[in-house]
Design an enzyme around this catalytic site. Structure first.
Site, PDB file in Angstrom:
ATOM      1  N   LYS A 168      21.673  50.735  21.632  1.00 12.37           N
ATOM      2  CA  LYS A 168      22.527  49.708  22.357  1.00 12.37           C
ATOM      3  C   LYS A 168      21.900  48.440  22.509  1.00 12.37           C
ATOM      4  O   LYS A 168      22.506  47.467  22.600  1.00 12.37           O
ATOM      5  CB  LYS A 168      23.063  50.534  23.728  1.00 12.37           C
TER       6      LYS A 168
ATOM      7  N   TYR B  19      30.270  53.903  17.176  1.00 15.25           N
ATOM      8  CA  TYR B  19      29.496  53.844  18.246  1.00 15.25           C
ATOM      9  C   TYR B  19      28.683  55.398  18.044  1.00 15.25           C
ATOM     10  O   TYR B  19      27.369  55.447  18.357  1.00 15.25           O
ATOM     11  CB  TYR B  19      30.331  54.379  19.480  1.00 15.25           C
TER      12      TYR B  19
ATOM     13  N   VAL C  47      19.469  59.536  25.774  1.00 15.72           N
ATOM     14  CA  VAL C  47      19.447  61.031  25.813  1.00 15.72           C
ATOM     15  C   VAL C  47      18.628  61.770  25.028  1.00 15.72           C
ATOM     16  O   VAL C  47      18.562  62.985  25.297  1.00 15.72           O
ATOM     17  CB  VAL C  47      20.706  61.668  26.357  1.00 15.72           C
TER      18      VAL C  47
ATOM     19  N   SER D 272      20.906  56.112  23.279  1.00 15.54           N
ATOM     20  CA  SER D 272      21.205  54.751  23.841  1.00 15.54           C
ATOM     21  C   SER D 272      20.282  53.656  23.747  1.00 15.54           C
ATOM     22  O   SER D 272      20.631  52.501  23.857  1.00 15.54           O
ATOM     23  CB  SER D 272      21.649  55.093  25.156  1.00 15.54           C
TER      24      SER D 272
ATOM     25  N   TYR E  50      20.854  53.475  33.328  1.00 13.85           N
ATOM     26  CA  TYR E  50      21.960  54.181  33.945  1.00 13.85           C
ATOM     27  C   TYR E  50      21.835  53.844  35.403  1.00 13.85           C
ATOM     28  O   TYR E  50      21.542  52.829  35.937  1.00 13.85           O
ATOM     29  CB  TYR E  50      22.071  55.659  33.605  1.00 13.85           C
TER      30      TYR E  50
HETATM   31  N1  GLU Z   1      25.569  59.220  22.439  1.00 14.20           N
HETATM   32  C1  GLU Z   1      25.287  59.395  23.709  1.00 14.20           C
HETATM   33  C2  GLU Z   1      26.506  59.593  24.630  1.00 14.20           C
HETATM   34  O1  GLU Z   1      27.391  58.800  24.360  1.00 14.20           O
HETATM   35  C3  GLU Z   1      24.304  58.240  24.196  1.00 14.20           C
HETATM   36  C4  GLU Z   1      23.836  58.642  25.895  1.00 14.20           C
HETATM   37  C5  GLU Z   1      22.716  57.975  25.959  1.00 14.20           C
HETATM   38  O2  GLU Z   1      21.556  57.957  25.311  1.00 14.20           O
HETATM   39  O3  GLU Z   1      22.585  57.377  27.262  1.00 14.20           O
HETATM   40  O4  GLU Z   1      26.686  60.412  25.176  1.00 14.20           O
END
Ligand code: GLU
Length: 304
Positions: free
Chosen positions: A66, A188, A258, A63, A240
């Site tokens: 992102k 994604y 993650v 993430s 989060y």
């Molecule tokens: N590819 C992971 C998912 O979509 C990213 C989640 C993350 O790193 O927060 O679950």
């Protein structure tokens, strides 16, 4: 306090603390990573940097990527992107479906999975060859031509990505995607699969400590105001439903993934990347959070 000494002392101290948490085993490929890896790199705006531990080993940034997709979508689409995705902390898990239903398909922010999918959709509609053009953008700002997607991580996640598939279809059902859920998910999962070392990542994200300016001091990646806003989003939404806690304990804008990586920025000064794969129950690196908390306390370097 000498930064290099602080990094080394804290790395030794926190490495010795008993482990808590576990790897993100819901993505099969990530459960093969050595859980004891622990690396840190701090990149200064003046071009200097220092690393400790496994900082030269590539890991899955998940993430944290992102931030890059949001940067490019913001650069290309300007303020209009905020009509499709919000700028509020979600207070729910990164892959929660609940809020998306009551918010009628408008994700709370671009750093939770649903928000990142809407950003991917915007990029697919804007770029000629989305995956290639996005990677080219990341290579340009990192000045690292060898960066690539990890196909096996993307495929591994795709195979079991039932919840992400559900999220993407839910957004589509509310008409907040212009492209097909299949295309959006493919982009994604590739976005999340980017791999780099702590050093590469810390250097790459220095533009956020540099008012949006690339390290060559010439290329404006984001405007001053856009760079401020991405930092503000990281401060409020980067962790989060633990964003408040990170802000409270560390006092820096940041973003976790993650894969166990955490990026944090001190505007006008540095970017730091910590990687330790074991995650707490909110999905954030247990030792990564601990390290940054102690680092900003010891060095008195935070935005507050
Ligand atoms: N590819 C992971 C998912 O979509 C990213 C989640 C993350 O790193 O927060 O679950």
């Amino acid at each position: 306090v000498d930064i290099k000494q602080a990094l080394t002392a804290l790395h030794t101290k926190i490495k010795a603390i008993p482990h808590k948490g576990s790897r993100a085993s819901y993505i099969p490929e990530l459960s093969h990573v050595d859980p004891n890896k622990f690396g840190v790199f701090l990149a200064h705006l003046d071009g200097n940097g220092c690393g400790v531990g496994d900082y030269q080993e590539p890991f899955s940034i998940q993430s944290i990527a992102k931030v890059l997709s949001t940067t490019l979508a913001y650069k290309l689409g300007g303020e209009s992107i905020w009509s499709r995705v919000g700028v509020e902390p979600s207070g729910t898990a990164f892959n929660s479906l609940l809020q998306l239903e009551s918010d009628l398909g408008i994700p709370r922010n671009p750093f939770i999975n649903s928000g990142a999918m809407v950003i991917c959709d915007i990029l697919i509609s804007t770029l000629e060859n989305p995956k290639e053009d996005f990677l080219a953008f990341v290579k340009t700002i990192s000045n690292n031509k060898s960066l690539k997607y990890s196909t096996h991580i993307a495929e591994s996640e795709k195979d079991v990505g039932f919840r992400n598939i559900a999220l993407c279809n839910l957004i589509k059902s509310f008409d907040n995607l212009d492209n097909s859920p299949e295309e959006v998910l493919d982009f994604y999962f590739n976005l999340c699969s980017l791999e780099m070392t702590c050093e590469e990542a810390a250097r790459l994200f220095l533009y956020l400590a540099n008012d949006g300016l690339a390290l060559d001091q010439k290329t404006q990646i984001l405007t001053l105001s856009q760079s401020k806003r991405i930092n503000a989003l990281m401060q409020t939404c980067g962790f989060y439903d633990e964003s408040g806690e990170f802000s409270f304990k560390v006092g820096l804008p940041g973003k976790s993934g993650v894969g166990g990586g955490i990026l944090a920025i001190l505007p006008e000064k540095f970017a730091i990347l910590v990687w330790s794969p074991r995650l707490n129950d909110k999905g954030n690196s247990y030792k990564g959070m601990l390290f940054l908390e102690e680092f900003t306390t010891l060095t008195e370097q935070s935005i507050f």
